[in-house]
Write a protein that holds these residues in place. Sequence first.
Motif, PDB file in Angstrom:
ATOM      1  N   LEU A 167       0.835  -1.212   0.000  1.00 25.96           N
ATOM      2  CA  LEU A 167       0.000   0.000   0.000  1.00 25.96           C
ATOM      3  C   LEU A 167       0.865   1.255   0.000  1.00 25.96           C
ATOM      4  N   ALA A 168       1.962   1.220   0.733  1.00 27.50           N
ATOM      5  CA  ALA A 168       2.869   2.375   0.761  1.00 27.50           C
ATOM      6  C   ALA A 168       3.440   2.641  -0.630  1.00 27.50           C
ATOM      7  N   THR A 169       3.735   1.587  -1.393  1.00 26.09           N
ATOM      8  CA  THR A 169       4.244   1.801  -2.745  1.00 26.09           C
ATOM      9  C   THR A 169       3.166   2.382  -3.659  1.00 26.09           C
ATOM     10  N   VAL A 170       1.910   2.016  -3.416  1.00 31.57           N
ATOM     11  CA  VAL A 170       0.813   2.613  -4.191  1.00 31.57           C
ATOM     12  C   VAL A 170       0.755   4.111  -3.928  1.00 31.57           C
ATOM     13  N   PRO A 178      -1.785   9.883   2.484  1.00 32.21           N
ATOM     14  CA  PRO A 178      -3.059   9.864   3.205  1.00 32.21           C
ATOM     15  C   PRO A 178      -2.876   9.886   4.720  1.00 32.21           C
ATOM     16  N   SER A 179      -3.892  10.376   5.389  1.00 30.78           N
ATOM     17  CA  SER A 179      -3.961  10.264   6.843  1.00 30.78           C
ATOM     18  C   SER A 179      -4.734   8.996   7.141  1.00 30.78           C
ATOM     19  N   ILE A 180      -4.145   8.114   7.913  1.00 31.71           N
ATOM     20  CA  ILE A 180      -4.787   6.838   8.206  1.00 31.71           C
ATOM     21  C   ILE A 180      -5.160   6.824   9.677  1.00 31.71           C
TER      22      ILE A 180
END
Length: 188
Positions: A167-170, A178-180
């Motif tokens: 997800l970080a690579t996306v 994004p704020s998660i």
Amino acid sequence: LLEDLLGSIHAASKQWSVLVVDELTVRILSKACTMTEMMEAGISLVEDLHKSRQPMPKASVIYFVQPTPKSVNRIIEDFANEKKPMYHSAHVFFCSKLRPTLLTSVKSTPKLLDRLVTLKEVNIEMLALDSRTFITANNDALQLLFGESAVESIRYEMTIESIATRLATVFASLHEFPSIRFVAPKAA
């Protein structure tokens, strides 16, 4: 993806190169481009990093692999024999962030450093299904994350880490930060 990996290399050398991939990165490439497009970008041969390969001491190699100890060690092994290295020069692209310990392994291998032209993290450890859809290729994630005794499983942590990395690579590819927010589990 091809432009990131191959564009500047082929334009500079005008020679054919060998592309060496692993299990995940071959899937990433197969979703992103065709063999014809790779040939147009200067790739003459695609090989698996973890299978035996013929030495091509006059050819340049492009590695597109996951940054795992197994992959880094195989790359180092390819250049271990100074008199008969597998390839003339190396361009190494990792599909996600390389851990500092693995970078130290690369930096402490002079035989590889002498032939290393490029070392880059491209941050693309996901499979694009179309221009708006991607998957993280964790086929058994549902069972590992929500099945019986999932939290106690060793594979639970590995799956969480794999999904988070992908997800970080996306987000890095999309230049999004994004704020998660999440609810922390309550203490027992």
